[in-house]
Design an enzyme around this catalytic site. Structure first.
Site, PDB file in Angstrom:
ATOM      1  NE  ARG A  43       0.974  -5.513  -0.263  1.00 51.59           N
ATOM      2  CZ  ARG A  43       0.227  -4.815  -1.114  1.00 51.59           C
ATOM      3  NH1 ARG A  43       0.611  -4.713  -2.382  1.00 51.59           N
ATOM      4  NH2 ARG A  43      -0.879  -4.227  -0.700  1.00 51.59           N
ATOM      5  CG  HIS A  74       4.757  -0.460  -2.998  1.00 52.77           C
ATOM      6  ND1 HIS A  74       4.816  -1.299  -1.927  1.00 52.77           N
ATOM      7  CD2 HIS A  74       3.530  -0.670  -3.555  1.00 52.77           C
ATOM      8  CE1 HIS A  74       3.692  -1.990  -1.817  1.00 52.77           C
ATOM      9  NE2 HIS A  74       2.888  -1.624  -2.811  1.00 52.77           N
TER      10      HIS A  74
END
Length: 317
Positions: free
Chosen positions: A232, A280
Protein backbone atom coordinates in the site's frame (compact mmCIF):
# COMPACT_ATOMS: atom_id res chain seq x y z
CA UNK A 1 -16.47 -25.60 1.66
CA UNK A 2 -19.17 -25.89 -0.97
CA UNK A 3 -22.86 -26.53 -0.49
CA UNK A 4 -25.88 -26.93 -2.73
CA UNK A 5 -28.32 -26.40 0.13
CA UNK A 6 -30.37 -23.20 -0.20
CA UNK A 7 -29.34 -20.25 1.92
CA UNK A 8 -31.89 -18.58 4.20
CA UNK A 9 -33.64 -15.72 2.36
CA UNK A 10 -31.91 -12.40 2.96
CA UNK A 11 -30.87 -9.22 1.20
CA UNK A 12 -27.28 -8.92 0.04
CA UNK A 13 -26.23 -5.36 -0.85
CA UNK A 14 -23.28 -4.67 -3.16
CA UNK A 15 -21.66 -1.22 -2.97
CA UNK A 16 -18.68 -1.08 -5.28
CA UNK A 17 -18.04 -0.96 -9.03
CA UNK A 18 -21.52 -1.34 -10.62
CA UNK A 19 -20.23 -3.15 -13.72
CA UNK A 20 -18.64 -5.81 -11.53
CA UNK A 21 -21.80 -5.76 -9.44
CA UNK A 22 -23.84 -6.93 -12.42
CA UNK A 23 -21.46 -9.86 -12.83
CA UNK A 24 -21.86 -10.70 -9.14
CA UNK A 25 -25.63 -10.53 -9.63
CA UNK A 26 -25.45 -13.12 -12.40
CA UNK A 27 -23.51 -15.52 -10.16
CA UNK A 28 -25.93 -15.01 -7.26
CA UNK A 29 -28.90 -15.54 -9.58
CA UNK A 30 -27.46 -18.88 -10.66
CA UNK A 31 -25.98 -20.17 -7.41
CA UNK A 32 -28.02 -18.49 -4.68
CA UNK A 33 -31.38 -17.43 -6.17
CA UNK A 34 -32.94 -17.28 -2.70
CA UNK A 35 -30.78 -14.22 -1.93
CA UNK A 36 -32.22 -10.82 -2.85
CA UNK A 37 -29.07 -9.34 -4.45
CA UNK A 38 -29.14 -5.55 -4.77
CA UNK A 39 -26.67 -3.04 -6.16
CA UNK A 40 -26.22 0.33 -4.44
CA UNK A 41 -28.10 2.68 -4.35
CA UNK A 42 -31.05 0.31 -4.87
CA UNK A 43 -31.04 -0.93 -1.28
CA UNK A 44 -34.69 -1.95 -0.95
CA UNK A 45 -35.84 -2.28 2.66
CA UNK A 46 -32.73 -1.45 4.77
CA UNK A 47 -34.08 -3.56 7.64
CA UNK A 48 -33.76 -6.64 5.43
CA UNK A 49 -30.09 -6.10 4.53
CA UNK A 50 -28.09 -8.84 6.25
CA UNK A 51 -24.92 -8.75 4.17
CA UNK A 52 -22.94 -5.93 2.59
CA UNK A 53 -20.03 -6.07 0.16
CA UNK A 54 -18.26 -2.75 -0.26
CA UNK A 55 -14.96 -1.05 -0.93
CA UNK A 56 -16.04 1.87 1.24
CA UNK A 57 -19.09 1.23 3.47
CA UNK A 58 -21.71 3.97 3.80
CA UNK A 59 -21.63 6.19 6.86
CA UNK A 60 -23.69 5.38 9.96
CA UNK A 61 -23.70 1.72 9.02
CA UNK A 62 -25.36 0.42 12.17
CA UNK A 63 -28.14 2.99 12.03
CA UNK A 64 -28.75 2.54 8.32
CA UNK A 65 -28.72 -1.27 8.35
CA UNK A 66 -29.70 -2.35 11.88
CA UNK A 67 -29.72 -6.08 11.08
CA UNK A 68 -26.43 -6.29 9.17
CA UNK A 69 -24.64 -9.55 9.99
CA UNK A 70 -21.44 -9.53 7.88
CA UNK A 71 -19.41 -6.86 6.06
CA UNK A 72 -17.40 -8.13 3.08
CA UNK A 73 -14.57 -6.15 1.51
CA UNK A 74 -14.85 -6.17 -2.27
CA UNK A 75 -11.04 -6.20 -2.47
CA UNK A 76 -8.11 -7.98 -0.86
CA UNK A 77 -7.45 -5.22 1.68
CA UNK A 78 -9.45 -3.70 4.51
CA UNK A 79 -7.22 -0.71 5.29
CA UNK A 80 -9.81 1.52 3.61
CA UNK A 81 -12.28 0.65 6.39
CA UNK A 82 -12.56 2.89 9.44
CA UNK A 83 -12.96 0.19 12.07
CA UNK A 84 -13.79 2.78 14.73
CA UNK A 85 -16.97 3.55 12.79
CA UNK A 86 -18.01 -0.10 12.48
CA UNK A 87 -20.01 -1.99 15.12
CA UNK A 88 -17.58 -3.99 17.26
CA UNK A 89 -19.64 -7.17 16.89
CA UNK A 90 -19.77 -7.03 13.08
CA UNK A 91 -17.60 -9.64 11.33
CA UNK A 92 -15.43 -8.15 8.59
CA UNK A 93 -14.22 -10.41 5.79
CA UNK A 94 -11.52 -9.54 3.25
CA UNK A 95 -11.57 -10.95 -0.26
CA UNK A 96 -9.50 -14.09 -0.75
CA UNK A 97 -10.02 -15.47 -4.23
CA UNK A 98 -7.85 -17.18 -6.87
CA UNK A 99 -7.86 -14.26 -9.31
CA UNK A 100 -6.20 -11.94 -6.79
CA UNK A 101 -3.48 -14.45 -6.02
CA UNK A 102 -2.74 -15.30 -9.66
CA UNK A 103 -2.62 -11.65 -10.68
CA UNK A 104 -0.15 -10.80 -7.93
CA UNK A 105 2.05 -13.77 -8.76
CA UNK A 106 2.14 -12.69 -12.41
CA UNK A 107 2.98 -9.07 -11.61
CA UNK A 108 5.71 -9.74 -9.06
CA UNK A 109 7.27 -12.47 -11.18
CA UNK A 110 7.43 -10.09 -14.13
CA UNK A 111 8.97 -7.35 -11.98
CA UNK A 112 11.56 -9.67 -10.43
CA UNK A 113 12.57 -11.12 -13.80
CA UNK A 114 12.80 -7.61 -15.25
CA UNK A 115 15.17 -6.58 -12.47
CA UNK A 116 17.07 -9.88 -12.48
CA UNK A 117 17.86 -9.60 -16.19
CA UNK A 118 18.81 -5.88 -15.94
CA UNK A 119 16.00 -4.72 -18.21
CA UNK A 120 15.77 -1.22 -16.63
CA UNK A 121 19.43 -0.66 -17.55
CA UNK A 122 18.89 -1.99 -21.07
CA UNK A 123 15.95 0.40 -21.53
CA UNK A 124 18.15 3.31 -20.50
CA UNK A 125 20.88 2.10 -22.85
CA UNK A 126 18.37 1.86 -25.69
CA UNK A 127 17.37 5.49 -25.18
CA UNK A 128 21.06 6.41 -25.56
CA UNK A 129 21.53 4.16 -28.60
CA UNK A 130 24.03 2.10 -26.63
CA UNK A 131 24.69 -1.60 -27.38
CA UNK A 132 26.39 -3.02 -24.29
CA UNK A 133 25.74 -6.56 -22.98
CA UNK A 134 25.76 -6.96 -19.20
CA UNK A 135 26.86 -10.07 -17.28
CA UNK A 136 24.06 -12.62 -16.85
CA UNK A 137 23.63 -14.13 -13.38
CA UNK A 138 21.71 -17.35 -12.79
CA UNK A 139 18.55 -17.04 -10.73
CA UNK A 140 20.13 -19.15 -7.99
CA UNK A 141 22.57 -16.30 -7.34
CA UNK A 142 19.82 -13.68 -7.03
CA UNK A 143 18.39 -13.30 -3.53
CA UNK A 144 14.74 -12.28 -3.37
CA UNK A 145 12.96 -11.46 -0.10
CA UNK A 146 9.24 -10.92 0.44
CA UNK A 147 7.83 -8.81 3.26
CA UNK A 148 4.50 -10.37 4.22
CA UNK A 149 3.76 -14.09 4.31
CA UNK A 150 0.02 -14.17 3.84
CA UNK A 151 -1.60 -16.02 0.95
CA UNK A 152 -0.15 -13.59 -1.62
CA UNK A 153 3.37 -13.60 -0.22
CA UNK A 154 3.49 -17.37 0.02
CA UNK A 155 2.23 -17.83 -3.55
CA UNK A 156 4.80 -15.34 -4.88
CA UNK A 157 7.64 -17.06 -3.04
CA UNK A 158 6.64 -20.50 -4.24
CA UNK A 159 6.61 -19.28 -7.84
CA UNK A 160 10.01 -17.58 -7.55
CA UNK A 161 11.48 -20.56 -5.74
CA UNK A 162 10.30 -22.80 -8.58
CA UNK A 163 12.21 -20.57 -11.01
CA UNK A 164 15.43 -21.10 -9.07
CA UNK A 165 15.70 -17.87 -7.09
CA UNK A 166 17.17 -17.92 -3.60
CA UNK A 167 14.10 -16.93 -1.58
CA UNK A 168 13.36 -15.66 1.91
CA UNK A 169 10.32 -14.21 3.64
CA UNK A 170 9.58 -12.05 6.67
CA UNK A 171 6.40 -11.47 8.66
CA UNK A 172 5.32 -10.45 12.13
CA UNK A 173 4.42 -14.04 13.05
CA UNK A 174 6.35 -17.25 12.50
CA UNK A 175 5.85 -19.23 9.29
CA UNK A 176 7.50 -22.34 7.90
CA UNK A 177 7.80 -22.77 4.11
CA UNK A 178 9.81 -25.63 2.68
CA UNK A 179 13.05 -24.48 1.10
CA UNK A 180 12.47 -20.81 1.97
CA UNK A 181 14.21 -18.97 4.78
CA UNK A 182 11.52 -17.54 7.04
CA UNK A 183 12.14 -14.68 9.46
CA UNK A 184 9.74 -13.29 12.03
CA UNK A 185 9.45 -10.21 14.20
CA UNK A 186 11.46 -7.03 14.51
CA UNK A 187 14.49 -8.81 15.98
CA UNK A 188 14.95 -10.90 12.84
CA UNK A 189 14.25 -8.14 10.32
CA UNK A 190 17.89 -6.96 9.99
CA UNK A 191 19.13 -10.49 9.27
CA UNK A 192 16.45 -10.86 6.59
CA UNK A 193 17.27 -7.54 4.92
CA UNK A 194 21.05 -7.90 4.83
CA UNK A 195 20.92 -10.89 2.46
CA UNK A 196 18.83 -9.50 -0.41
CA UNK A 197 19.22 -8.32 -3.99
CA UNK A 198 15.50 -7.68 -4.57
CA UNK A 199 12.98 -6.75 -1.86
CA UNK A 200 9.26 -7.26 -2.47
CA UNK A 201 6.75 -5.58 -0.14
CA UNK A 202 3.43 -7.39 0.23
CA UNK A 203 2.57 -6.24 3.73
CA UNK A 204 -0.96 -5.23 4.68
CA UNK A 205 -1.39 -1.60 5.69
CA UNK A 206 -1.65 -1.29 9.47
CA UNK A 207 -0.47 1.26 12.01
CA UNK A 208 2.75 -0.73 12.37
CA UNK A 209 3.48 -0.88 8.62
CA UNK A 210 2.68 2.74 7.79
CA UNK A 211 6.02 4.30 6.78
CA UNK A 212 7.71 0.88 7.06
CA UNK A 213 9.77 1.36 3.89
CA UNK A 214 11.96 4.17 5.13
CA UNK A 215 15.57 5.35 5.30
CA UNK A 216 16.40 3.10 8.25
CA UNK A 217 15.13 0.00 6.48
CA UNK A 218 16.87 0.93 3.22
CA UNK A 219 20.16 1.41 5.09
CA UNK A 220 20.01 -2.20 6.27
CA UNK A 221 19.85 -3.54 2.71
CA UNK A 222 23.00 -4.35 0.71
CA UNK A 223 23.93 -1.38 -1.53
CA UNK A 224 22.29 -1.71 -4.93
CA UNK A 225 19.20 -3.63 -3.80
CA UNK A 226 16.04 -3.13 -5.85
CA UNK A 227 12.51 -2.65 -4.50
CA UNK A 228 9.19 -4.00 -5.77
CA UNK A 229 6.38 -2.32 -3.84
CA UNK A 230 2.93 -3.90 -4.23
CA UNK A 231 1.61 -3.38 -0.70
CA UNK A 232 0.00 0.00 0.00
CA UNK A 233 1.20 3.49 -0.84
CA UNK A 234 1.45 4.87 2.73
CA UNK A 235 3.98 2.16 3.63
CA UNK A 236 6.63 3.93 1.54
CA UNK A 237 8.34 7.16 2.59
CA UNK A 238 8.84 8.54 -0.90
CA UNK A 239 11.45 11.12 0.05
CA UNK A 240 13.55 8.34 1.61
CA UNK A 241 13.17 6.28 -1.56
CA UNK A 242 14.45 9.16 -3.70
CA UNK A 243 17.37 9.70 -1.34
CA UNK A 244 18.30 6.00 -1.43
CA UNK A 245 18.15 5.98 -5.23
CA UNK A 246 20.35 9.09 -5.37
CA UNK A 247 23.12 7.42 -3.35
CA UNK A 248 22.82 4.03 -5.06
CA UNK A 249 21.70 2.34 -1.86
CA UNK A 250 18.69 1.34 -3.95
CA UNK A 251 19.32 0.58 -7.62
CA UNK A 252 15.77 0.38 -8.98
CA UNK A 253 12.19 0.64 -7.75
CA UNK A 254 9.00 -0.82 -9.19
CA UNK A 255 5.95 0.87 -7.65
CA UNK A 256 2.40 -0.31 -8.20
CA UNK A 257 1.13 1.73 -5.25
CA UNK A 258 1.82 5.32 -4.27
CA UNK A 259 0.68 7.90 -1.74
CA UNK A 260 -1.44 9.63 -2.88
CA UNK A 261 -2.90 7.76 -5.82
CA UNK A 262 -2.36 9.06 -8.39
CA UNK A 263 0.75 11.09 -7.65
CA UNK A 264 0.60 14.78 -8.62
CA UNK A 265 1.75 15.34 -12.20
CA UNK A 266 4.75 17.33 -10.95
CA UNK A 267 6.00 14.61 -8.58
CA UNK A 268 9.66 13.72 -9.30
CA UNK A 269 8.99 9.98 -9.06
CA UNK A 270 7.07 10.09 -12.35
CA UNK A 271 10.17 10.95 -14.36
CA UNK A 272 12.86 9.23 -12.29
CA UNK A 273 14.99 7.06 -14.61
CA UNK A 274 15.27 4.29 -12.01
CA UNK A 275 11.58 4.06 -11.11
CA UNK A 276 8.79 2.18 -12.88
CA UNK A 277 5.20 3.08 -11.93
CA UNK A 278 1.98 1.24 -12.67
CA UNK A 279 -1.46 2.48 -11.55
CA UNK A 280 -2.31 -0.03 -8.79
CA UNK A 281 -3.06 -2.84 -11.23
CA UNK A 282 -0.82 -5.64 -9.91
CA UNK A 283 -3.80 -7.70 -8.83
CA UNK A 284 -7.52 -7.21 -9.24
CA UNK A 285 -10.50 -9.11 -7.94
CA UNK A 286 -12.09 -11.25 -10.65
CA UNK A 287 -15.86 -10.70 -10.34
CA UNK A 288 -17.08 -14.22 -11.13
CA UNK A 289 -14.73 -16.07 -8.78
CA UNK A 290 -15.11 -13.34 -6.14
CA UNK A 291 -18.89 -13.77 -6.06
CA UNK A 292 -18.48 -17.53 -5.80
CA UNK A 293 -16.11 -17.10 -2.84
CA UNK A 294 -18.64 -14.82 -1.11
CA UNK A 295 -21.46 -17.32 -1.62
CA UNK A 296 -19.23 -20.04 -0.16
CA UNK A 297 -18.63 -17.77 2.85
CA UNK A 298 -22.38 -17.26 3.27
CA UNK A 299 -22.76 -21.03 3.52
CA UNK A 300 -19.93 -21.10 6.05
CA UNK A 301 -21.54 -18.34 8.06
CA UNK A 302 -24.90 -20.11 8.26
CA UNK A 303 -23.19 -23.41 9.08
CA UNK A 304 -21.27 -21.78 11.93
CA UNK A 305 -17.85 -22.57 10.41
CA UNK A 306 -15.02 -20.01 10.00
CA UNK A 307 -15.30 -17.78 6.96
CA UNK A 308 -12.36 -17.51 4.59
CA UNK A 309 -10.67 -14.12 5.02
CA UNK A 310 -12.21 -13.27 8.39
CA UNK A 311 -10.34 -10.23 9.70
CA UNK A 312 -8.65 -10.18 13.10
CA UNK A 313 -9.35 -6.62 14.19
CA UNK A 314 -6.48 -6.62 16.66
CA UNK A 315 -4.08 -7.12 13.74
CA UNK A 316 -6.01 -5.13 11.15
CA UNK A 317 -6.00 -7.94 8.55
Amino acid sequence: MSSTAPLPPATFLYKSDPVRGQQWADVFRERAPEIDFRIWPDIGDPAKVRFLAAWEPPEQLAERFPHLEVLFSSGAGVDQFNFNALPTHLPVVRMVEPGIVQGMVEYVTRAVLDLHRDMPQYRRQQQRGEWRPLPVRPASQRRVGVLGLGSLGQAVLQQLQGMGFACAGWSRSRHHLEGIGCYAGNDELPAFLEKLDILVCLLPLTDSTRGFLNADLFSRLPPGTSLVHVGRGPQLVTSDLLAALATGQLAEAVLDVTDPEPLPASHPVWRHPHVQITPHIASMTQPLSAAAVVIDNLHRFHAGTPMTGLVDRTRGY
